[in-house]
Scaffold this motif. Structure first.
Motif: not given
Length: 685
Positions: A447-452, A292-302
């Motif tokens: 957080a897991k997506v961001y840190h991969t 579901s997170i993948f279906m959104h724009p990529e998170l560029k910052g934390k």
């Protein structure tokens, strides 16, 4: 091996189709009919002339030409049926639902191989056996439910388990996830998860292909294939998440080195996923949430702004984000004050931004606009909006949908009232949106997506090593642990800095060597695996008398063949090791060394070859990284030299794959050097 007949068959035969929709042959036929398959459907049933309104043939030999066969008959009948279909009916795609093959017995394995041989002989493709089937927008070739909504930009899902595929879809569909294709590979007799992923990579078109891939893997049989095509897809713009089950330590083997004890098959999987850029998930809910997170724009910052009308969920989300390395920054200043004046009294904009249970759609719009345009320390927004059931909230969710279309920063909708406003949520999902019902599951997944990390470059740049010298040593030794002299030669040839040392077998040699190396020295036994456990390490030997006395004592320790002397060096104790893991090649591990490796188990692993840049990424991900940076006045470790040491070990094992295990433990790290002071290398040719 995936072909057009599997993906878009113009005709399908259900062999074993029946009127009993509580059996696989009956249910798969019903799904084909109910889901509007547009091609020709045939049925083979030896007892009936018509099944569910479809003409039935008594034997496959009576069939016309057919593209795809879906088989739900006993395993013992499958080989002959496949042979007839391939040779006489031009059938080039097969889905075998039946069980009773290699998963059950050796005899079943032989039946399975006969089937594969027949299909391979005509360049056909096989899904299964022992699977739920395969489905896409063209047909629902499964005997299970649910049948998801199909969308070209939905998820490509490949699963090694049929039941798990069902459960993962059941976790994702209520959130609003759509699918492009679902493959249940079962026994993977011809095609496994890796093979299907290979096809998806080789046919990928950024304009028409699905950008999201989900995997459920029970065993990684072709790690090279998985690494190559997963990383290739991600470089092309795809996002991939996977569950790899079977990660417990119960199955790990006993090993004689620190590296061997820690380099389990699951550590290899973890390293492979990290190298490829795959987000590894621990369970079905997490996988569906990551998708579901993948279906959104990529998170560029934390930095995340939490916008809420309910305090409790906002606090729990703040904890989940903060505990996983994301930030919920404080918001203040004139623009924050201006926003606060537009909200009801009692609201807060400090972050979480709480606009109260009485807050309106208009208030939500004002807050989102401020986060988008006014607050530079906000990279994304998480909007928590449920309902106590007092009034409809269509206007809130409609506004949220419009803002998600216009804002550049990602907006994640957390809509927890799945009963009170289920109609409004369904209305929101119908617009192509997804819902995150649980804020903590969402926070952990984000957080897991961001840190991969992103995939590593396809070709790793390695330090130069003396290949000729390495091969000379390896070719000239037998299996087992190398002598200290051979270890020294290998380290020198690999460019691994080591302490000066001498190996002695007499008291006189010990005294002479200690004087030459310069006092103080350290003395270690050669032979026992864990030297310190048997009194085989003496530090700060400062004179000839002590050197002689300690030699006499240590040489009598069981299994000792000689004594190793080295200068007494100082620094942070580090560790680098390597282990050959079946199918994966060599794992290279690093972390704090000495006793810390046994106590903390704080190590990171990569799959060789490993560049200095890649080594740096997992050094920085160590829990003990602050120690390497230097804390409370301690001297920091030169991280570039540490990373180079990891890369040089990976270069060594790449040139010498006969190295089964090796430990550099400890290395001593300071700001100006990283030096190996003890090493063990085991050869298995």
């Amino acid at each position: 091996m995936v072909n057009k007949q599997l993906l878009d068959p113009q005709s399908i035969v259900v062999v074993g189709g029946s009127d009993d929709i509580q059996k696989p042959g009956g249910k798969v036929l019903k799904n084909l009919i109910d889901c509007g398959y547009k091609g020709k459907i045939f049925v083979v049933n030896p007892k009936l002339d018509e099944v569910q309104g479809v003409k039935a043939y008594r034997d496959v030999s009576e069939l016309p030409q057919v593209d795809l066969a879906i088989m739900a008959i006993a395993a013992k009948f499958c080989p002959a049926t496949v042979e007839t279909l391939t040779k006489e009916k031009n059938t080039r795609a097969f889905i075998i639902l039946s069980a009773g093959f290699h998963e059950e017995s050796e005899a079943g394995g032989k039946l399975e191989q006969q089937i594969v041989d027949s299909i391979n002989a005509v360049n056909g493709c096989l899904i299964g056996p022992n699977c739920i089937g395969m489905m896409n927008a063209n047909y629902a070739g499964v005997f299970t439910t649910p049948i998801p909504t199909f969308d070209p930009k939905g998820i490509d899902f490949i699963s090694g388990s049929g039941a798990t595929a069902v459960f993962i879809m059941e976790a994702g569909i209520p959130k609003g996830l759509t699918f492009n294709s679902v493959y249940s590979v079962g026994n993977s007799a011809q095609m496994g998860v890796e093979d299907v992923l290979k096809y998806l990579d080789e046919t990928y078109d950024p304009k028409t292909s699905s950008p999201i891939k989900l995997l459920y893997v029970e065993s990684v049989n072709k790690p090279d294939l998985l690494l190559k095509h997963a990383s290739s897809l991600i470089r092309k713009g795809c996002k991939i998440a996977a569950i790899k089950s079977g990660s417990s330590a119960a199955g790990s083997r006993a090993a004689s080195s620190h590296t061997g004890a820690m380099a389990s098959p699951d550590v290899a999987v973890e390293a492979l996923f990290r190298k490829a850029g795959i987000v590894r998930c621990g369970g079905r809910e997490e996988l569906a949430t990551v998708a579901s997170i993948f279906m959104h724009p990529e998170l560029k910052g934390k930095n995340i702004a939490i916008i809420t009308h309910a305090g409790g969920p906002a606090v729990m989300l703040t904890d989940a984000l903060s505990n996983n390395g994301l930030d919920v920054p404080h918001i203040e200043g004139p623009k924050a004050s201006a926003l606060l004046e537009k909200l009801f009294a009692g609201s807060s904009v400090a972050n979480p931004i709480d606009f109260l249970a009485t807050g309106t759609a208009e208030h939500l719009g004002l807050i989102i606009d401020a986060c988008e345009n006014d607050f530079d320390n906000v990279d994304a927004m998480a909007v928590i909006f449920g309902s106590p059931g007092l009034c409809p909230v269509y206007d809130v969710y409609d506004l949220l949908h419009e803002k998600m279309k216009s804002c550049k920063k990602p907006i994640y909708p957390i809509l927890p009232s799945v009963i009170n406003v289920k109609d409004e949520i369904a209305h929101f999902l119908a617009k192509g949106r997804v819902n995150f019902p649980d804020e903590v599951v969402f926070g952990n997944a984000l957080a897991k997506v961001y840190h991969t990390p992103k995939p590593m470059p396809e070709v790793a740049e390695l330090p130069t090593v003396d290949v000729k010298a390495i091969r000379k040593v390896i070719d000239g030794v037998d299996n087992g642990y190398l002598s200290p002299e051979a270890v020294q030669e290998l380290l020198d040839a690999a460019g691994i800095t080591r302490a000066g040392e001498a190996v002695v077998t007499s008291r006189e040699e010990a005294v002479k060597a200690a004087g030459k190396l310069g006092y103080p020295v350290v003395m270690k036994v050669v032979g026992p695996v864990h030297k310190s456990d048997v009194g085989g390490v003496v530090l700060n030997v400062r004179d000839a008398e002590t050197a002689a006395r300690e030699f006499d004592r240590m040489i009598t320790i069981k299994d000792t063949t000689a004594i190793l002397l080295q200068p007494m060096l100082s620094g942070v104790e580090l560790f680098v090791g390597a282990k050959r893991e079946d199918k994966f090649g060599h794992l290279v591990l690093c972390g704090l060394g000495g006793i810390f490796i046994e106590v903390l188990h704080d190590v990171k692993a990569g799959i060789a070859p490993i560049s200095v840049a890649e080594a740096s990424t997992f050094i920085k991900s160590l829990k003990s990284y602050k120690i390497l940076e230097g804390v409370r006045g301690q001297e920091p470790v030169n991280q570039e030299l540490f990373a180079e040491m990891v890369s040089r070990v990976s270069a060594l094992v790449t040139v010498a794959p006969e190295i089964f295990e090796m430990d550099l433990n400890p290395l001593l790290g300071r700001k100006d050097r990283v030096v190996a002071v003890d090493a063990r290398i085991r050869i298995e040719k």
